[in-house]
Design a protein around this motif. Structure first.
Motif, PDB file in Angstrom:
ATOM      1  N   ASN A   1       0.287  -1.490  -0.174  1.00 46.09           N
ATOM      2  CA  ASN A   1       0.119  -0.131   0.010  1.00 46.09           C
ATOM      3  C   ASN A   1       0.736   1.281   0.170  1.00 46.09           C
ATOM      4  OD1 ASN A   1      -3.029  -0.990  -0.192  1.00 46.09           O
ATOM      5  ND2 ASN A   1      -2.457  -1.476   2.173  1.00 46.09           N
TER       6      ASN A   1
ATOM      7  N   GLU B   1      -5.945 -10.972   8.056  1.00 50.24           N
ATOM      8  CA  GLU B   1      -5.996 -10.560   7.512  1.00 50.24           C
ATOM      9  C   GLU B   1      -6.181  -9.946   6.544  1.00 50.24           C
ATOM     10  OE1 GLU B   1      -9.535 -12.190   5.139  1.00 50.24           O
ATOM     11  OE2 GLU B   1     -10.863 -10.884   5.502  1.00 50.24           O
ATOM     12  N   ILE B   2      -5.312  -9.077   5.206  1.00 48.64           N
ATOM     13  CA  ILE B   2      -5.344  -8.502   4.904  1.00 48.64           C
ATOM     14  C   ILE B   2      -4.986  -8.735   3.539  1.00 48.64           C
ATOM     15  CG2 ILE B   2      -2.963  -8.090   4.813  1.00 48.64           C
ATOM     16  CD1 ILE B   2      -2.643  -5.397   5.292  1.00 48.64           C
ATOM     17  N   THR B   3      -5.450  -7.356   2.225  1.00 43.64           N
ATOM     18  CA  THR B   3      -5.500  -7.693   0.985  1.00 43.64           C
ATOM     19  C   THR B   3      -4.824  -6.874   0.045  1.00 43.64           C
ATOM     20  OG1 THR B   3      -7.942  -8.989   1.145  1.00 43.64           O
ATOM     21  CG2 THR B   3      -7.127  -7.902  -0.904  1.00 43.64           C
TER      22      THR B   3
ATOM     23  N   GLU C   1      -3.679  -5.544  -3.485  1.00 45.06           N
ATOM     24  CA  GLU C   1      -3.973  -5.814  -5.132  1.00 45.06           C
ATOM     25  C   GLU C   1      -2.916  -4.925  -5.567  1.00 45.06           C
ATOM     26  OE1 GLU C   1      -7.682  -3.533  -6.235  1.00 45.06           O
ATOM     27  OE2 GLU C   1      -8.474  -4.682  -4.267  1.00 45.06           O
TER      28      GLU C   1
END
Length: 73
Positions: free
Chosen positions: A13, A35-37, A39
């Motif tokens: 990020n 959790e973490i996402t 992209e």
């Protein structure tokens, strides 16, 4: 719990090695499960590093080197 890392640019990020970056605070989805996402992250994944820091501090942090998928290091 916060995700902290570096590698191919500031891929987490837009932040590199900041254990207290609010943008990388992980969500607790069950007792002691976070959790973490991210992209837009493309391989090879050997170019990335990640650790996890409790309470946004290095005092209690975990992480290691990537060896291969499914292998513990």
């Amino acid at each position: 719990m916060y995700a902290v890392g570096a590698g191919d640019g500031a891929w987490i990020n837009g932040v590199s090695w900041d254990p207290a970056a609010e943008v990388n605070k992980m969500t607790e989805v069950a007792d002691q499960v976070y959790e973490i996402t991210f992209e837009g992250v493309e391989g090879p994944f050997e170019d990335y590093q990640v650790k996890f820091a409790l309470d946004g501090e290095w005092t209690h942090s975990w992480g290691g080197a990537f060896v291969a998928s499914g292998e513990t290091f």
